[in-house]
Enzyme design. Structure first.
Site, PDB file in Angstrom:
ATOM      1  N   THR A 225      -8.488  11.973   6.229  1.00 52.35           N
ATOM      2  CA  THR A 225      -8.706  10.565   5.564  1.00 52.35           C
ATOM      3  C   THR A 225      -7.031  10.978   4.901  1.00 52.35           C
ATOM      4  O   THR A 225      -6.774  10.231   3.591  1.00 52.35           O
ATOM      5  CB  THR A 225      -9.170  10.900   4.025  1.00 52.35           C
ATOM      6  OG1 THR A 225      -9.465  12.045   3.649  1.00 52.35           O
ATOM      7  CG2 THR A 225     -10.696   9.900   4.583  1.00 52.35           C
TER       8      THR A 225
ATOM      9  N   GLY B 202      -2.983  10.439   3.804  1.00 46.88           N
ATOM     10  CA  GLY B 202      -2.326   9.254   4.014  1.00 46.88           C
ATOM     11  C   GLY B 202      -3.321   8.223   3.643  1.00 46.88           C
ATOM     12  O   GLY B 202      -2.080   7.043   3.392  1.00 46.88           O
ATOM     13  N   THR B 203      -4.297   7.727   3.377  1.00 43.42           N
ATOM     14  CA  THR B 203      -4.669   6.619   2.736  1.00 43.42           C
ATOM     15  C   THR B 203      -4.438   5.793   1.530  1.00 43.42           C
ATOM     16  O   THR B 203      -3.661   4.490   1.380  1.00 43.42           O
ATOM     17  CB  THR B 203      -6.728   6.648   2.283  1.00 43.42           C
ATOM     18  OG1 THR B 203      -6.353   7.745   1.476  1.00 43.42           O
ATOM     19  CG2 THR B 203      -7.555   7.530   3.762  1.00 43.42           C
ATOM     20  N   GLY B 204      -3.722   6.839   0.296  1.00 39.26           N
ATOM     21  CA  GLY B 204      -3.558   5.672  -0.139  1.00 39.26           C
ATOM     22  C   GLY B 204      -2.289   4.818   0.095  1.00 39.26           C
ATOM     23  O   GLY B 204      -1.360   3.791  -0.340  1.00 39.26           O
ATOM     24  N   CYS B 205      -1.177   5.689   0.088  1.00 36.17           N
ATOM     25  CA  CYS B 205       0.043   5.970   0.804  1.00 36.17           C
ATOM     26  C   CYS B 205      -0.349   4.591   1.871  1.00 36.17           C
ATOM     27  O   CYS B 205       0.793   3.134   1.962  1.00 36.17           O
ATOM     28  CB  CYS B 205       0.762   6.433   1.757  1.00 36.17           C
ATOM     29  SG  CYS B 205       1.432   7.996   1.075  1.00 36.17           S
TER      30      CYS B 205
ATOM     31  N   LYS C 122      -7.909   2.614  -7.567  1.00 37.73           N
ATOM     32  CA  LYS C 122      -8.400   2.052  -6.689  1.00 37.73           C
ATOM     33  C   LYS C 122      -9.646   3.501  -7.507  1.00 37.73           C
ATOM     34  O   LYS C 122      -9.289   4.383  -7.859  1.00 37.73           O
ATOM     35  CB  LYS C 122      -7.153   2.710  -5.705  1.00 37.73           C
ATOM     36  CG  LYS C 122      -6.859   1.709  -4.742  1.00 37.73           C
ATOM     37  CD  LYS C 122      -5.716   2.531  -4.753  1.00 37.73           C
ATOM     38  CE  LYS C 122      -5.026   3.557  -5.110  1.00 37.73           C
ATOM     39  NZ  LYS C 122      -3.914   4.131  -4.189  1.00 37.73           N
TER      40      LYS C 122
END
Length: 266
Positions: free
Chosen positions: A208, A210-213, A176
């Site tokens: 933003t 928690g975007t990865g989770c 990412k």
């Protein structure tokens, strides 16, 4: 209609924006039934992480047995594993269970930049987790840490690092590019047979957290429906883009607030 059952194995977030709580919200938003195994109790909020409490590896094993011995699981998302014993317990149970799709989001670095894994635990993660999951979804600092290299500064290096992760045993890598200082936020899917670029417009939003989770959880929830990575990742990123775009309608916390998981329902 066959309902989709998915499992998240991760740490917690009392403020609800990341970790287990974000995963379960994502699953529900995307019409999948969520189950969970908690690995670490994390005291955190929109301002940062305050402390961690590691759960005993025996009790993590008991949680895994409770879910996997009873519930048909169509896909698994793995997040924060934290220490060597936890990695070993999770890897052993997953290896002995015939699970069709496993996403690993390697949570290894705090927002402060501090490592959340010991050197020994990182070695175990490379040995036991990377070859035994379907897809890993590292951001640029996490990919660099897995490879013991510098953080990629451009897409050419991202692709090189994605291929390097394939060479050390990964089956597929979604690396990412959110940390790149570009107008776009590019991600690259790297497998042994092909490469594919996914991109979205960078949104200048405050919330933003928690975007990865949430992206890895969205991929987990959607894969049983689509059955291939390309369609799954495309749909997951479209959903996430809208969740970020609508995040400012929430009023959660004093820091970096969460994305809006239920933007299409509320």
């Amino acid at each position: 209609m066959k309902y989709i059952n998915v499992l998240t194995i991760a740490g917690t977030d009392p403020s609800g924006g990341a970790g287990i709580q974000a995963d379960l919200k994502t699953f529900s938003a995307l019409r999948a039934y969520g189950t969970s195994v908690i690995t670490v109790l994390v005291a955190q909020n929109t301002c940062g992480v305050q402390s961690l409490y590691h759960i005993d590896d025996f009790f993590i094993s008991e949680q895994l047995n409770s879910v996997l011995d009873d519930v048909r699981i169509d896909a698994v998302k793995i997040g924060m594993l934290a220490e060597t014993k936890i990695i070993e317990v999770v890897a052993e149970r997953l290896k002995s269970t015939n699970l069709p799709f496993i996403v690993f989001d390697p949570v290894m670095i705090a927002k402060s930049g501090d490592s959340l894994l010991s050197t020994i635990a990182l070695t175990k993660m490379r040995e036991l987790m990377l070859p035994n999951v379907t897809l890993i979804t590292p951001n640029l600092p996490e990919a660099a840490m897995l490879l013991d290299s510098s953080i990629a500064k451009n897409e050419k290096t991202m692709i090189e690092q994605g291929n390097a992760l394939i060479n050390i045993g990964c089956k597929a890598v979604l690396i990412k590019g959110g940390h790149l200082n570009n107008k776009e936020s590019p991600d690259w899917l790297i497998t042994k047979t092909f490469q594919r670029r996914f991109t979205s417009r960078r949104l200048n939003m405050r919330n933003t957290h928690g975007t990865g989770c949430s992206l890895s959880a969205a991929i987990t929830a959607l894969y049983p429906r689509y059955g291939n990575l390309l369609d799954t990742i495309t749909e997951a990123k479209n959903w996430l883009q809208q969740a970020i775009l609508h995040s400012n309608s929430l009023e959660v916390g004093k820091g970096i607030g969460p994305i809006h998981h239920f933007h299409q329902w509320w």
